[in-house]
Design a protein around this motif. Structure first.
Motif, PDB file in Angstrom:
ATOM      1  N   LYS A 169      11.055   0.662  -1.179  1.00  0.00           N
ATOM      2  CA  LYS A 169      12.260   1.262  -1.754  1.00  0.00           C
ATOM      3  C   LYS A 169      13.074   0.217  -2.515  1.00  0.00           C
ATOM      4  CE  LYS A 169      12.723   4.982   1.655  1.00  0.00           C
ATOM      5  NZ  LYS A 169      13.533   5.537   2.774  1.00  0.00           N
ATOM      6  N   ILE A 170      13.205  -0.977  -1.918  1.00  0.00           N
ATOM      7  CA  ILE A 170      13.946  -2.050  -2.588  1.00  0.00           C
ATOM      8  C   ILE A 170      13.234  -2.467  -3.874  1.00  0.00           C
ATOM      9  CG2 ILE A 170      14.694  -4.454  -2.376  1.00  0.00           C
ATOM     10  CD1 ILE A 170      15.070  -3.959   0.609  1.00  0.00           C
ATOM     11  N   LEU A 171      11.899  -2.558  -3.818  1.00  0.00           N
ATOM     12  CA  LEU A 171      11.121  -2.930  -4.998  1.00  0.00           C
ATOM     13  C   LEU A 171      11.259  -1.896  -6.105  1.00  0.00           C
ATOM     14  CD1 LEU A 171       9.053  -4.854  -6.290  1.00  0.00           C
ATOM     15  CD2 LEU A 171       7.246  -3.506  -5.226  1.00  0.00           C
ATOM     16  N   ALA A 172      11.220  -0.618  -5.743  1.00  0.00           N
ATOM     17  CA  ALA A 172      11.362   0.454  -6.737  1.00  0.00           C
ATOM     18  C   ALA A 172      12.739   0.400  -7.393  1.00  0.00           C
ATOM     19  CB  ALA A 172      11.139   1.811  -6.072  1.00  0.00           C
ATOM     20  N   ALA A 173      13.779   0.163  -6.597  1.00  0.00           N
ATOM     21  CA  ALA A 173      15.135   0.071  -7.146  1.00  0.00           C
ATOM     22  C   ALA A 173      15.260  -1.119  -8.093  1.00  0.00           C
ATOM     23  CB  ALA A 173      16.143  -0.051  -6.009  1.00  0.00           C
ATOM     24  N   ALA A 174      14.649  -2.244  -7.730  1.00  0.00           N
ATOM     25  CA  ALA A 174      14.696  -3.436  -8.576  1.00  0.00           C
ATOM     26  C   ALA A 174      14.005  -3.195  -9.918  1.00  0.00           C
ATOM     27  CB  ALA A 174      14.053  -4.612  -7.852  1.00  0.00           C
ATOM     28  N   ILE A 175      12.867  -2.492  -9.876  1.00  0.00           N
ATOM     29  CA  ILE A 175      12.141  -2.196 -11.114  1.00  0.00           C
ATOM     30  C   ILE A 175      12.961  -1.289 -12.019  1.00  0.00           C
ATOM     31  CG2 ILE A 175      10.111  -1.017 -12.051  1.00  0.00           C
ATOM     32  CD1 ILE A 175       8.555  -2.000  -9.614  1.00  0.00           C
ATOM     33  N   ILE A 176      13.614  -0.281 -11.426  1.00  0.00           N
ATOM     34  CA  ILE A 176      14.431   0.648 -12.211  1.00  0.00           C
ATOM     35  C   ILE A 176      15.584  -0.087 -12.886  1.00  0.00           C
ATOM     36  CG2 ILE A 176      16.014   2.608 -12.049  1.00  0.00           C
ATOM     37  CD1 ILE A 176      14.198   3.719  -9.841  1.00  0.00           C
ATOM     38  N   PHE A 177      16.279  -0.956 -12.129  1.00  0.00           N
ATOM     39  CA  PHE A 177      17.391  -1.706 -12.706  1.00  0.00           C
ATOM     40  C   PHE A 177      16.913  -2.665 -13.794  1.00  0.00           C
ATOM     41  CE2 PHE A 177      19.697  -0.643  -8.704  1.00  0.00           C
ATOM     42  CZ  PHE A 177      20.815  -0.069  -9.304  1.00  0.00           C
ATOM     43  N   PHE A 178      15.722  -3.241 -13.616  1.00  0.00           N
ATOM     44  CA  PHE A 178      15.187  -4.161 -14.616  1.00  0.00           C
ATOM     45  C   PHE A 178      14.853  -3.420 -15.912  1.00  0.00           C
ATOM     46  CE2 PHE A 178      11.512  -6.443 -16.499  1.00  0.00           C
ATOM     47  CZ  PHE A 178      12.165  -7.629 -16.813  1.00  0.00           C
ATOM     48  N   VAL A 179      14.284  -2.223 -15.791  1.00  0.00           N
ATOM     49  CA  VAL A 179      13.964  -1.422 -16.983  1.00  0.00           C
ATOM     50  C   VAL A 179      15.240  -1.030 -17.718  1.00  0.00           C
ATOM     51  CG1 VAL A 179      13.017   0.775 -17.767  1.00  0.00           C
ATOM     52  CG2 VAL A 179      11.780  -0.559 -16.060  1.00  0.00           C
ATOM     53  N   LYS A 207      -0.896   0.873   0.524  1.00  0.00           N
ATOM     54  CA  LYS A 207       0.058   0.821   1.623  1.00  0.00           C
ATOM     55  C   LYS A 207      -0.598   0.291   2.895  1.00  0.00           C
ATOM     56  CE  LYS A 207       3.059   4.121   2.128  1.00  0.00           C
ATOM     57  NZ  LYS A 207       3.682   5.466   2.268  1.00  0.00           N
ATOM     58  N   GLU A 208      -1.844   0.705   3.120  1.00  0.00           N
ATOM     59  CA  GLU A 208      -2.561   0.185   4.292  1.00  0.00           C
ATOM     60  C   GLU A 208      -2.739  -1.327   4.180  1.00  0.00           C
ATOM     61  OE1 GLU A 208      -3.647   1.443   7.093  1.00  0.00           O
ATOM     62  OE2 GLU A 208      -2.824   3.442   6.678  1.00  0.00           O
ATOM     63  N   TRP A 209      -2.990  -1.809   2.979  1.00  0.00           N
ATOM     64  CA  TRP A 209      -3.124  -3.252   2.761  1.00  0.00           C
ATOM     65  C   TRP A 209      -1.797  -3.956   3.038  1.00  0.00           C
ATOM     66  CZ3 TRP A 209      -0.707  -6.377  -0.948  1.00  0.00           C
ATOM     67  CH2 TRP A 209      -1.193  -7.691  -1.019  1.00  0.00           C
ATOM     68  N   LEU A 210      -0.698  -3.321   2.613  1.00  0.00           N
ATOM     69  CA  LEU A 210       0.615  -3.893   2.879  1.00  0.00           C
ATOM     70  C   LEU A 210       0.917  -3.915   4.374  1.00  0.00           C
ATOM     71  CD1 LEU A 210       3.034  -2.528   0.116  1.00  0.00           C
ATOM     72  CD2 LEU A 210       2.215  -4.854   0.431  1.00  0.00           C
ATOM     73  N   THR A 249       3.200  -6.413  16.517  1.00  0.00           N
ATOM     74  CA  THR A 249       2.232  -5.683  17.363  1.00  0.00           C
ATOM     75  C   THR A 249       2.501  -4.187  17.347  1.00  0.00           C
ATOM     76  OG1 THR A 249       3.649  -6.055  19.298  1.00  0.00           O
ATOM     77  CG2 THR A 249       1.877  -7.656  18.881  1.00  0.00           C
ATOM     78  N   SER A 250       3.581  -3.783  16.696  1.00  0.00           N
ATOM     79  CA  SER A 250       3.935  -2.362  16.618  1.00  0.00           C
ATOM     80  C   SER A 250       3.660  -1.845  15.220  1.00  0.00           C
ATOM     81  CB  SER A 250       5.413  -2.166  16.970  1.00  0.00           C
ATOM     82  OG  SER A 250       5.802  -0.821  16.737  1.00  0.00           O
ATOM     83  N   ARG A 251       2.743  -0.905  15.122  1.00  0.00           N
ATOM     84  CA  ARG A 251       2.413  -0.328  13.816  1.00  0.00           C
ATOM     85  C   ARG A 251       3.599   0.428  13.234  1.00  0.00           C
ATOM     86  NH1 ARG A 251      -1.686  -1.328  10.148  1.00  0.00           N
ATOM     87  NH2 ARG A 251      -2.112   0.520   8.895  1.00  0.00           N
ATOM     88  N   GLU A 252       4.358   1.095  14.066  1.00  0.00           N
ATOM     89  CA  GLU A 252       5.502   1.879  13.606  1.00  0.00           C
ATOM     90  C   GLU A 252       6.562   0.979  12.973  1.00  0.00           C
ATOM     91  OE1 GLU A 252       8.826   5.074  15.315  1.00  0.00           O
ATOM     92  OE2 GLU A 252       7.264   4.259  16.628  1.00  0.00           O
ATOM     93  N   ASN A 253       6.850  -0.157  13.612  1.00  0.00           N
ATOM     94  CA  ASN A 253       7.828  -1.094  13.055  1.00  0.00           C
ATOM     95  C   ASN A 253       7.351  -1.659  11.722  1.00  0.00           C
ATOM     96  OD1 ASN A 253       9.493  -0.731  15.241  1.00  0.00           O
ATOM     97  ND2 ASN A 253       8.756  -2.537  16.336  1.00  0.00           N
ATOM     98  N   THR A 254       6.053  -1.957  11.644  1.00  0.00           N
ATOM     99  CA  THR A 254       5.494  -2.474  10.393  1.00  0.00           C
ATOM    100  C   THR A 254       5.616  -1.450   9.275  1.00  0.00           C
ATOM    101  OG1 THR A 254       3.906  -3.796  11.651  1.00  0.00           O
ATOM    102  CG2 THR A 254       3.439  -3.464   9.320  1.00  0.00           C
ATOM    103  N   GLU A 272       8.063   0.481   4.200  1.00  0.00           N
ATOM    104  CA  GLU A 272       8.749   1.549   3.467  1.00  0.00           C
ATOM    105  C   GLU A 272      10.064   1.037   2.887  1.00  0.00           C
ATOM    106  OE1 GLU A 272       7.649   4.462   2.681  1.00  0.00           O
ATOM    107  OE2 GLU A 272       5.772   4.236   3.799  1.00  0.00           O
ATOM    108  N   LEU A 273      10.800   0.231   3.666  1.00  0.00           N
ATOM    109  CA  LEU A 273      12.049  -0.348   3.172  1.00  0.00           C
ATOM    110  C   LEU A 273      11.783  -1.304   2.019  1.00  0.00           C
ATOM    111  CD1 LEU A 273      15.098  -0.764   3.464  1.00  0.00           C
ATOM    112  CD2 LEU A 273      14.622  -2.539   5.157  1.00  0.00           C
ATOM    113  N   PHE A 274      10.735  -2.098   2.145  1.00  0.00           N
ATOM    114  CA  PHE A 274      10.364  -3.040   1.081  1.00  0.00           C
ATOM    115  C   PHE A 274      10.016  -2.300  -0.214  1.00  0.00           C
ATOM    116  CE2 PHE A 274       6.736  -4.997  -1.119  1.00  0.00           C
ATOM    117  CZ  PHE A 274       7.336  -6.154  -1.589  1.00  0.00           C
TER     118      PHE A 274
END
Length: 246
Positions: free
Chosen positions: A100-110, A72-75, A86-91, A96-98
């Motif tokens: 969640k979307i990735l996890a949902a995509a993986i679940i639907f693909f499985v 996550k730190e790398w992301l 320049t805002s760590r909080e926004n990043t 986190e949104l990315f």
């Protein structure tokens, strides 16, 4: 006058040490001595256990990051560079949104893969003898001949007037029966000649050679299948299947 002044200074110089010594003399009666008994204090065993809470820990230890936290730190760093944030909080919110979307995509693909494995390309369930479904594509039938109820499939095909397809199913049904009787070793890649070579019984071998000829003529031939030819082929397949005790 000068003589008297020097004499006065001389006498004053020698009188100062004597005066200082007199002021330092103190009588013993004026010194106070503490004669009370000093009690030795001992700590009870295990007293350290009472002071193990976080508020008693003054040395701050750096927490070791897990593999997921390092990822996550790398992301975070990657997204900061991509979006020039320049805002760590926004990043962190974007990451986190990315995730969640990735996890949902993986679940639907499985789920899609599981459904696709259960169903064939046309959306029909692959069936066995106990299934009520009757239509699956040719490729699935050929790969799963031991699971297909060909007798029901042929009846349904004849009802729809698909005589050429019925002969195709007759041939696959025959291969299924011969494989179960251990007359041949079924393989989807084998040809009619391969199966003919494996058959040892002379009578069965002769009949299989004939129905194989009819099957190739009807299924691969580029002509309209007339009723006479169909009836002849159907009778030949029925006779061979019945002779095998099916």
């Amino acid at each position: 006058m000068t003589k008297y002044l020097l004499l006065f200074l001389f006498l004053l110089l020698f009188s100062i040490p004597s005066f200082a010594q007199d002021t330092l003399i103190v009588s013993k009666s004026e010194i106070k001595v503490d004669s009370s008994t000093v009690e030795e204090v001992k700590f009870k065993e295990g007293f350290q256990e009472k002071y193990t809470a976080d508020e008693f820990i003054y040395e701050v230890k750096v927490k070791e990051l897990s593999a997921w936290e390092r990822f996550k730190e790398w992301l975070y760093d990657l997204f900061e560079r991509i979006f020039n944030s320049t805002s760590r909080e926004n990043t962190e919110n974007i990451v986190e949104l990315f995730l969640k979307i990735l996890a949902a995509a993986i679940i639907f693909f499985v789920i899609y893969l599981i459904v696709k494995a259960i169903m064939n390309g046309e959306g029909s369930w692959v069936f066995g003898k106990s299934s009520d479904k009757k239509v699956i594509n040719y490729e699935e039938i050929e790969k799963n001949i031991h699971l297909v109820d060909f007798e029901k499939l042929i009846k349904e095909t004849l009802k729809n007037g698909e005589n050429r397809l019925a002969i195709r199913y007759y041939y696959l049904w025959l291969l299924k029966i011969m494989s179960a009787k251990q007359l041949i070793e079924w393989d989807v890649e084998k040809t009619n000649s391969d199966y003919l070579y494996e058959i040892k019984n002379t009578s069965i071998k002769s009949q299989f050679e004939y129905v194989s000829y009819l099957y190739n003529y009807i299924w691969y031939g580029e002509f309209e299948l007339d009723e006479v030819t169909f009836v002849k082929a159907k009778k030949a397949f029925d006779n061979l299947i019945n002779s095998l005790g099916a």
